[in-house]
Scaffold this active site. Structure first.
Site, PDB file in Angstrom:
ATOM      1  N   ASP A 262       0.855  -1.181   0.000  1.00  0.00           N
ATOM      2  CA  ASP A 262       0.000   0.000   0.000  1.00  0.00           C
ATOM      3  C   ASP A 262       0.897   1.239   0.000  1.00  0.00           C
ATOM      4  O   ASP A 262       2.119   1.155   0.127  1.00  0.00           O
ATOM      5  CB  ASP A 262      -0.984  -0.002   1.174  1.00  0.00           C
ATOM      6  CG  ASP A 262      -2.193   0.891   0.866  1.00  0.00           C
ATOM      7  OD1 ASP A 262      -2.132   1.673  -0.103  1.00  0.00           O
ATOM      8  OD2 ASP A 262      -3.195   0.827   1.592  1.00  0.00           O
TER       9      ASP A 262
HETATM   10  C1  BGC Z   1      -5.024   3.259   0.067  1.00  0.00           C
HETATM   11  C2  BGC Z   1      -5.235   2.202  -0.993  1.00  0.00           C
HETATM   12  C3  BGC Z   1      -5.146   2.851  -2.355  1.00  0.00           C
HETATM   13  C4  BGC Z   1      -3.813   3.544  -2.480  1.00  0.00           C
HETATM   14  C5  BGC Z   1      -3.592   4.174  -3.831  1.00  0.00           C
HETATM   15  C6  BGC Z   1      -3.795   4.075  -0.171  1.00  0.00           C
HETATM   16  O1  BGC Z   1      -3.704   5.163   0.678  1.00  0.00           O
HETATM   17  O2  BGC Z   1      -4.983   2.627   1.324  1.00  0.00           O
HETATM   18  O3  BGC Z   1      -6.456   1.563  -0.833  1.00  0.00           O
HETATM   19  O4  BGC Z   1      -5.341   1.879  -3.342  1.00  0.00           O
HETATM   20  O5  BGC Z   1      -3.719   4.541  -1.502  1.00  0.00           O
HETATM   21  O6  BGC Z   1      -4.359   5.289  -3.999  1.00  0.00           O
END
Ligand code: BGC
Length: 757
Positions: A262
């Protein structure tokens, strides 16, 4: 490209080039704009590293992507195309209802169709990967990201999750498909206190049995990517958790795709306190099995040196890069790096009639009618003529209650009446003006005597200021708005109050310590009630709210979540009865915040209380019963359904045999209806404590007035399996209960036995 050619390519790549494939950049590094959803790491990238990056996230628009792809491919030594990834969570440009609402449809078909539409729009706009589905089980409404999950049940989440994967991916080579990424592996849905990014404490049993199945279902459906979660499980952050990623995800579940961290999660292991610095974090990440480092730059800064020093075997890098190249190859990028070169395709597809129609149907099917004292559907009362006479003379509701005299006039009041921001926190429509408001939806019905008023602000001042929104642009409007609203409320026979929480109050980092509406909205409701009791409340939200008082003050309560582009039309359709409400809650509505976390499939205790009674020295509270306000699976219709008792074709079975459980469902009212018939099983005595019941099947049936239908479910031994006291996934002979009804609190049950093999 053939597998041989792909291997040759890998062998020909330098270490730096390979590591480049494992680096994901946020779009703003390359283009100066794009979506930023978190902090980046400490390493500054060199120009060469930027040129060799393998993927980019957070960017929209076919032309922009085309330019970027061209530019980057020129810089990349082997001209390897970039992967473009984005959070296409509930639609790309045609916005569908949020995933929690999708769960309420209990319709894998609709989930598949909505994701298929999203994939077609996203792919036509040059994207390759969506960071969806999020299949984190959710039990705590304080956590803002509950909006992104199909809900609180492992089986429902699995069925919806599989359908989403099918919808996005289909045959990946087709140009209208994108690769799906399940997330957040694992257990992210249960942060302590509902605080986003917080630690997750789950027993091994609960983790394996409740939290893992939906991810596993998506893996088995062929989901091509998996994203690690921010949280720790058993004190280890997921992006450094070898047992989780290599052990459970790859070995146990058989996942062969790409693991991506993530946002910044690799370097965040330093803040978790399991790595001294970004270098150590990079080592932990690759050892655990993270193939792509999303934006933390820990891999960019340290992986090459870790390999050269012999601390990380190059084999690990090769394996990761191989998976990434395979994905690019399966998307056909080596042959067609732009996949879509014709931007007119996007123009044709985006917001096309077909997708809008699907979005409208899906939104309507996701609405959950929590209460209706005969006030809905609203009567369509034409202005004049015979039809009007007829409409005015029909003095009974569908459920047979007497309707009060009314002239069909409706005052539509509240901050969501004329509001386009009804598409959920993770939607970034380029043309938000295409979203249909409730007012437009109602006007589209062409009925007389409809009037509209704002009534109050959506957010209270403190909250709005925090979000950089000006709550009161011209100053001093609240009282005027309130007066206008009260005047309208008093002079119309019905009031529809469109209330709710702002979309930015749910979603990532959208945790809350209260589950109520802003004070201004509650004041509006209370004051309207004083002048007209015929209130229908339509609730927009991204999570279950504590709605006890709202329900008490309203004659009907319809939850419409964040319904998306066609939201206003769908609301009008359902309120006027052009479509029937059919949603069932995918997440429990508590009576009060203090009950949270509250979910239907909890374990029993040694001192169970009756759900609606308070007895001292029994499980529960002194000041509140344990039953929630509205349980999982609950939702009304404009008609009523009667269930026969549960019939079993036999009372016993062995493994390998099956029992058929049936009920007859009858539509006893005089309106058409759609019912979701739900099958629950209970294991009253096992070697470990089992949930009071678990959902094992559901079927939707459409029934005309007075029509009956037999609905059957097959029960087989694998449905009775669980992790026993020795963590073996098995069933234990004994007696079981079958419960079939229209909600998780059904008491319609029969018993059978599983005999020893
Ligand atoms: C989130 C994810 C997301 C990623 C990309 C993160 O902060 O937890 O779910 O896919 O950002 O935007």
């Amino acid at each position: 490209m053939t597998q041989e050619k792909l291997k040759e390519l890998l062998q020909d790549m330098s270490l730096e080039e390979k590591i480049g494939q494992m680096i994901q950049l946020p779009a703003n590094v390359l283009t100066g704009d794009g979506l930023v959803t978190g902090p980046t790491g400490t390493t500054q990238l060199t120009e060469e590293q930027v040129g060799m990056a393998g993927s980019v996230l957070g960017i929209k628009g076919a032309e922009k992507l085309y330019e970027l792809q061209k530019r980057q491919m020129e810089k990349q030594p082997h001209h390897i195309p970039l992967l473009f990834m984005l959070d296409v969570i509930n639609g790309y440009e045609t916005i569908f209802p949020i995933p929690l609402a999708l769960g309420c449809t209990f319709s894998p078909e609709m989930a598949e169709e909505s994701c298929s539409a999203a994939a077609a729009e996203a792919a036509a706009s040059g994207l390759h990967v969506t960071f969806s589905p999020m299949l984190d089980l959710v039990r705590d409404a304080r956590w803002g990201r509950v909006m992104e999950s199909p809900g609180e049940d492992p089986y429902l989440n699995s069925e919806i999750g599989k359908a989403m994967v099918r919808g996005y991916q289909g045959d990946l080579r087709q140009k209208d498909k994108v690769a799906a990424c399940l997330k957040h592996f694992a257990g992210y849905g249960y942060p302590e206190g509902g605080r986003d990014y917080d630690n997750v404490e789950l027993s091994e049993h609960t983790f394996m049995e409740d939290y893992l199945p939906a991810y596993e279902a998506a893996v088995k459906e062929g989901c091509r990517l998996a994203m690690t979660s921010f949280n720790t499980i058993d004190r280890i952050p997921s992006s450094g958790n070898k047992r989780l990623l290599r052990g459970i995800l790859r070995e146990k579940m058989g996942f062969e795709g790409v693991v991506i961290s993530d946002y910044s999660a690799v370097e965040e292991m330093v803040f978790h306190g399991v790595a001294a610095d970004a270098r150590e974090a990079a080592k932990l990440g690759i050892e655990a099995g993270v193939d792509i480092d999303m934006v933390s730059n820990a891999y960019a800064g340290h992986l090459a040196e870790l390999v050269r020093s012999g601390e990380v075997p190059e084999k690990l890098v090769d394996e990761a890069v191989w998976r990434i190249l395979q994905l690019k190859n399966d998307l056909g990028l080596f042959e067609e790096p732009f996949r879509v070169t014709d931007s007119s395709l996007a123009k044709e597809l985006l917001l096309c009639e077909d997708f809008r129609r699907k979005a409208r149907e899906t939104a309507a099917a996701s609405f959950v009618l929590l209460k209706n004292e005969g006030i809905l559907p609203l009567r369509k009362c034409p202005d004049s003529g015979e039809e009007r006479e007829q409409a005015l003379s029909c003095g009974e509701t569908h459920s047979g209650e007497k309707k009060e005299a009314e002239d069909g006039s409706v005052a539509w009041i509240g901050p969501y009446v004329d509001n386009r921001e009804i598409y959920g926190a993770w939607s970034f429509p380029e043309r938000p003006e295409e979203t249909v408001t409730v007012k437009q939806g109602v006007e589209g019905k062409g009925l007389p005597r409809m009037s509209f008023a704002q009534g109050c602000y959506l957010m209270d001042k403190g909250c709005a200021t925090k979000f950089g929104r000006v709550p009161n642009p011209s100053g001093g409007q609240e009282e005027e708005w309130m007066e206008e609203a009260l005047k309208l409320a008093a002079s119309n026979s019905r009031v529809v109050l469109c209330l709710g929480e702002h979309k930015d109050l749910s979603g990532e980092a959208g945790s809350r310590t209260s589950l109520g509406l802003p004070d201004g909205q509650m004041e509006l409701l209370r004051r309207v009630r004083q002048v007209n009791p015929n209130i229908v409340t339509v609730l927009f939200c991204g999570r279950p709210l504590a709605v006890k008082e709202i329900a008490e003050l309203s004659k009907a309560l319809l939850v419409v979540w964040m319904p998306g582009t066609e939201g206003g039309n769908a609301v009008a359709d359902v309120l006027f009865g052009d479509r029937v409400p059919q949603g069932k809650l995918s997440m429990t509505f508590p009576r009060s915040l203090g009950q949270v976390p509250v979910y239907y499939n909890h374990l029993s205790t040694g001192r169970p209380n009756l759900p609606n009674e308070i007895h001292i020295f029994k499980n529960g509270y002194l000041d509140e019963v344990t039953a929630p306000l509205y349980p999982f699976g609950y939702g009304l219709s404009y008609t009523e359904f009667a269930y026969s008792e549960v019939r079993l074709d036999r009372q016993e079975m062995k493994a390998g045999e099956r029992i058929t459980a049936s009920v007859t469902v009858t539509n006893t009212g005089d309106a058409d209806g759609v019912e979701t018939v739900q099958l629950y099983l209970r294991d009253p005595a096992a070697s470990v404590a089992r949930p009071v019941r678990t959902l094992k099947g559901f079927k939707k049936v459409s029934l005309a007035p007075k029509e009956s239908r037999e609905v059957s479910f097959v029960i087989e031994e694998p449905m009775l399996r669980f992790y026993d006291s020795g963590m073996r996934y098995t069933s234990e002979p004994g007696s079981f209960e079958v419960l079939i009804g229209g909600s998780s609190d059904t008491e319609n049950r029969a018993e059978f036995s599983l005999l020893p093999a």
